[in-house]
Design a protein around this motif. Sequence first.
Motif, mmCIF file in Angstrom:
data_model
loop_
_atom_site.group_PDB
_atom_site.id
_atom_site.type_symbol
_atom_site.label_atom_id
_atom_site.label_comp_id
_atom_site.label_asym_id
_atom_site.label_seq_id
_atom_site.Cartn_x
_atom_site.Cartn_y
_atom_site.Cartn_z
ATOM 1 N N HIS B 396 1.850 2.380 1.258
ATOM 2 C CA HIS B 396 1.785 1.946 -0.137
ATOM 3 C C HIS B 396 1.958 3.175 -1.012
ATOM 4 C CE1 HIS B 396 0.586 -2.220 0.455
ATOM 5 N NE2 HIS B 396 -0.153 -1.809 1.469
ATOM 6 N N ARG B 400 -2.335 0.984 -4.305
ATOM 7 C CA ARG B 400 -2.627 -0.245 -3.575
ATOM 8 C C ARG B 400 -1.686 -1.370 -4.003
ATOM 9 N NH1 ARG B 400 -8.715 -1.431 -4.269
ATOM 10 N NH2 ARG B 400 -9.124 0.775 -3.974
ATOM 11 N N ALA B 401 -1.421 -1.452 -5.304
ATOM 12 C CA ALA B 401 -0.485 -2.459 -5.820
ATOM 13 C C ALA B 401 -0.017 -1.997 -7.187
ATOM 14 C CB ALA B 401 -1.189 -3.805 -5.944
#
Lengths: 479, 427
Positions: B396, B400-401
Amino acid sequence: MHRPDLIDELRRIVGLRGVVADPHALMTYDADGCVLDTGNPVVVVLPTTTEQVSAVVRLAARAGLPLVPRGAGTGLTGGATAMSGGIMISSARMDKILEVDVRNGRVLCQPGVINYELSQYLKPYGFQFAPDPSSQKACTVGGNIANNSGGPHCLKYGITASHVYGVEMVLADGTVMWSGDGSPAPPGYDLTGVITGSEGTFGMVTAAWLKLTRLPEAVRVVLALFPDIAGASSTVSQVIASGLLPAALEIMDRLAIKAVNEMYRLGLPEQAGAALLIEVDGVEDGLDELLHDVTAICWRNGALDVRPARTQAEQNQVWAARKNAFGAMGRLAPTYYLVDTVVPRTRLPYTMEQVGKISRTFDLPIANVFHAGDGNLHPIILFDRRNRSQNQRALEAASGVLQVSIEQGGVISGEHGIGVEKRDYMTLLFSTEDLAAMAGLHQSFDPHDLFNPGKIFPKGRGCGELAALRRSGLRGEVA
Amino acid sequence: MMQLQSEMAALVGAAHVHNQPGAIQGQAPLMRVCPADREELAAVVAVAYQHGVGVVPQGGGTKQQWGHPPSSGFILLDTTRLNRVLIYEPDDLTISVEAGMTLGMLTATLAANGQMLPLDAPLPARSTVGGLLATGIDGPRRLGYSSSRDLLIGVQVVEANGRFSKAGGMVVKNVSGFDMMKLYIGSLGSLAIIVGANFKLIPRPRAAATIACAFEQPAAAFSLIHAIQASQLTPVAVEYLHGSAPPGLEAQAPLVVAVCAEGLPAAVERHVRDVSSMAERSAAVGVTLLRDDPHEAVWAAINDLSQTDALNPDEMVLRLSCLPADLERAVTDASDLAHRHALKLRIVARALSGMAYLRIQSHDAAALENYHHALLAAWPHISLLAGAAKQKAGAHIWGRAIPNLDLMQRIKHEFDPQNRLNPGRYI
């Protein structure tokens, strides 16, 4: 959807007190600070929570009605006017300061919080919200975010965009997003940056993390008087060129001095053609040296007098005069048209000379109260709206000022935004390709033009049309 | 391919089309094309678009480690010949330059007029204006002067199909239309290629000094950082350095808090006095005061600590972004974790802004991977800026996002529907 059904549904969402539907009451919402452009919303809704805003947005989307977000309605470009009817969504009841987070230098607010009240609230903590538009006693932080507002102290502290860490926004499909929280480099595009200044056309901001600015240790204010505006303008150009960095450099011309003198009893000599308000701030050490250097430039440019505001009370009085100068214009004429434009700072003296010529050409008095340090002019054209000829001449004079500004390398708005008032001037600055890129960004947020339609983009070159043109492969000339 | 090459040569001259350019993260470009100006650049992009090949823009190439490797079938578009000053009005404190100008050259141009653009990107002799904007890289003095976000006042770009557009202007305050500058900053060349930039300039300070405070323990270092934050002092940079003391400060303790004061001489002296005594109260084990050349040298070295150009083969660079008040916990986590896994760690952190660059080294690739995983579990906004290809693949790398990814993808699609600009690397 029939109007009575719409009103019923809105009342179910926000409660009886949150809907304004009486035709007489609606008339108070027919314009913002720009009285030249008016339009009536079908209904005004005053939600208190993000969930309510989201429900209202979903209802509007279903009913195919435009939504016009509105703060205090102090904007000067018709940005908060419902030009094509629809639902006006007011932030007036979303006025809570939710959290002061001193450790992270941020404050969480609803959009209806009044700018000045926020700074007052933060004072005991030793902080302020730095953007300080002249309308700060009435305008909301939501409006500041929409317009990317400025103010006198932006010279040193930057405009609103520099003070927004993240916003909560309700998008056109009713979904709620947060664009940031104060963490300096979240991955992805800078949504906070593009939402700020989007004039309520991307969605409705329902909360924001704003930046706290520490109050300076020391502040000095002086008022320098000049025989004419040329001397004051040259002083500003030279102060900037010499590399000194005051916190504010504000000019008022003879007409403005007259108006504020009458209202605030400042006792400024009426023979003064211009007053230059200079503020420096920072740590105590070195401030006198800075002020000394600035003052020397004033004298070199023919200042008649340089008056320090020694006490806090004196400083407050000088600032009150500056910030309420627009209100004082009522002493001079029934109506005024405030033109917001910016020129490179070396062009100030010439541009001000041209503004004087425009005043004589159109035979209308023009007062000037402006953020000289940024090159941000505010010629105030004084006229009587009931007089058709004066009305027409005021519009033409404003157009003349913008033309001069653009010729000098300037732009069409420094801090008030485009709204309805300036949308047709956009083509003077921007090519179809430039506008189409903006339209593409807009469509990513609001594909069906639900929020505040008819703003920013020129009449006849709607946002959807420009974006479609772009998708079809618009290839412009390489400029 | 031959066809494409001859069309490119016709546009920019055969001497400016290079056949075997170096790979970008293992991906070999079809060719490197070096246009002379924005017109040529736009034409090159248009031709690439017609041929259906991707475009990877490059300035000095110092940050090509960032992001995923580009998808195959692309040209490398070199902007370094676009290195001219377009408009410079010293008395207006504004400048317009082409995107391929290096920060070093720009700094020298401005210094001649007593002005500066305090963006402090690493490797200024090679880093270009376009590259530092596209990556949104920050520097220590963001504390005092803010980042490119606040200093960029106008931008000119070439879009995916070769279309030219601009935003902003040459004035220091401007709300004429949407703020497209913010969109392009940090977009890693995925929306448009920056070909020119206008900046607001800052006068060079009359005086400057470094107060470098050495500490044995992070808690003591952060007690100084908190004291500075709670004061009305206005330092332009406060850097937390762990295991990476710059030249002149090597002999000191493992931790250094480097404070930069700039401005009027009296104000700088006030900072020297106050920060020094705050440091003593915070149990600093040494305070070094630097001025003039040593001062400049220290900051040049600190600026370079976040570079991702020359990595050791066993090195990984992470950028951690968090709320400022969480930074102490974040760097403590980072160093505890490194200690536990016996990894070599260096940190340079913008102590009052919540931003840290971590350089971690280990011969054990799995240990690096575990370190990244473990830290990411605690701190969501960690970008893996540079590291071994094997390690980046599948990781990643953008934290994380990416928040609001849907909306960002819609923007990407509006600007680059065919996914030609830096394909596969970012959004």
